[in-house]
Enzyme design. Structure first.
Site, PDB file in Angstrom:
ATOM      1  N   VAL A  63      23.728  29.272  17.519  1.00  0.00           N
ATOM      2  CA  VAL A  63      25.047  28.913  18.560  1.00  0.00           C
ATOM      3  C   VAL A  63      25.480  29.965  18.031  1.00  0.00           C
ATOM      4  CG1 VAL A  63      26.725  27.475  19.800  1.00  0.00           C
ATOM      5  CG2 VAL A  63      24.503  26.913  18.912  1.00  0.00           C
ATOM      6  N   LYS A  64      25.938  30.501  19.485  1.00  0.00           N
ATOM      7  CA  LYS A  64      27.124  31.571  18.752  1.00  0.00           C
ATOM      8  C   LYS A  64      27.515  32.081  19.947  1.00  0.00           C
ATOM      9  CE  LYS A  64      26.208  37.065  19.090  1.00  0.00           C
ATOM     10  NZ  LYS A  64      25.022  37.809  19.365  1.00  0.00           N
ATOM     11  N   VAL A  65      28.799  31.916  19.260  1.00  0.00           N
ATOM     12  CA  VAL A  65      30.297  31.223  19.289  1.00  0.00           C
ATOM     13  C   VAL A  65      31.490  32.896  19.738  1.00  0.00           C
ATOM     14  CG1 VAL A  65      32.237  29.499  18.961  1.00  0.00           C
ATOM     15  CG2 VAL A  65      30.364  29.413  17.955  1.00  0.00           C
ATOM     16  N   THR A  93      20.142  37.348  20.343  1.00  0.00           N
ATOM     17  CA  THR A  93      20.928  37.880  21.957  1.00  0.00           C
ATOM     18  C   THR A  93      22.061  37.759  22.162  1.00  0.00           C
ATOM     19  OG1 THR A  93      20.659  35.391  22.820  1.00  0.00           O
ATOM     20  CG2 THR A  93      18.581  37.011  22.335  1.00  0.00           C
TER      21      THR A  93
END
Ligand code: G3P
Length: 221
Positions: free
Chosen positions: A86-88, A27
């Site tokens: 976790v998207k960074v 997402t």
């Protein structure tokens, strides 16, 4: 190659999961906004609802762009469910955050990657996944698939364990080319995944088989 679906739409995620070929979900803030999901509590609840639909690998993107903010937000996201990745974003504080999460055993997806140098940095910082956006490179007349090839070569040269997650996939040929290159994962819309099913000879052949079967069955009677 793992198949992720790039959406925050629960019905589409369920449809891909029911097909039996889904390995995860990606997402981003734009996709969440598209579903009308706003406000911290609603966003968290929506991630949990996605986690409940799939087996693993739900990328949830931080909004903060400073190191402390990304750590605080990333730890909150990771606490939602073991399936969260976790998207960074690929910025300097993002690289520091990747290193921090990697040391803590929190899986990460480094997003907004558009060059081999950025992918090298993400791998050195210990990212679990790196997301080169191939469709957006194609959009500006740059060869997105060449970037996936370059990253594959670099990671193989040094045995980096970071997995290449080809993102911004737009159509079935992107998926096939990614598979030929050896991308570890692709993420794309449901339409691109379902388009892999299609071949006119399959439809014609099936029609013929069913017609022959019906004819034979009528003859026996
Ligand atoms: O989720 C990141 C990426 O897949 C975005 O794709 O189609 O908006 O370029 P797109």
């Amino acid at each position: 190659m793992k198949f992720f679906i790039d959406t925050a739409n629960l019905a589409q995620i369920k449809e891909a999961q029911d097909l039996g070929v889904l390995d995860g979900v990606t997402t981003n803030p734009s996709l969440m906004a598209k579903e009308g999901i706003t406000g911290d509590d609603n966003v968290m609840a929506h991630y949990k609802a996605i986690c409940d639909l799939v087996d693993d690998n739900v990328s949830a993107e931080v909004i903060a762009t400073d190191f402390e903010g990304m750590i605080e937000e990333g730890e909150r996201l990771a606490a939602i469910d073991k399936k969260i990745v976790v998207k960074v974003p690929m910025i300097a504080d993002g690289v520091k955050a990747l290193k921090y999460f990697s040391k803590k055993g929190i899986r990460t997806n480094c997003t907004l990657v558009f060059s081999a140098g950025q992918a090298l940095l993400a791998a050195k910082a210990g990212a679990t996944y790196v997301s080169p956006f191939l469709g957006r490179l194609d959009d500006i007349s740059t060869d997105g698939l060449q970037l996936i090839e370059d990253i594959r070569l670099i990671y193989d040269n040094y045995g980096f364990e970071t997995q290449i997650l080809s993102a911004s996939v737009r159509h079935p040929m992107h998926i096939i080319e990614c598979a030929k290159i050896g991308s570890d994962v692709m993420t794309g819309p449901l339409s691109a995944i379902k388009a892999l099913l299609k071949h006119p000879l399959t439809d014609i052949g099936l029609q013929q088989f069913l017609a022959d079967h019906a004819k034979a069955a009528a003859t026996v009677k």
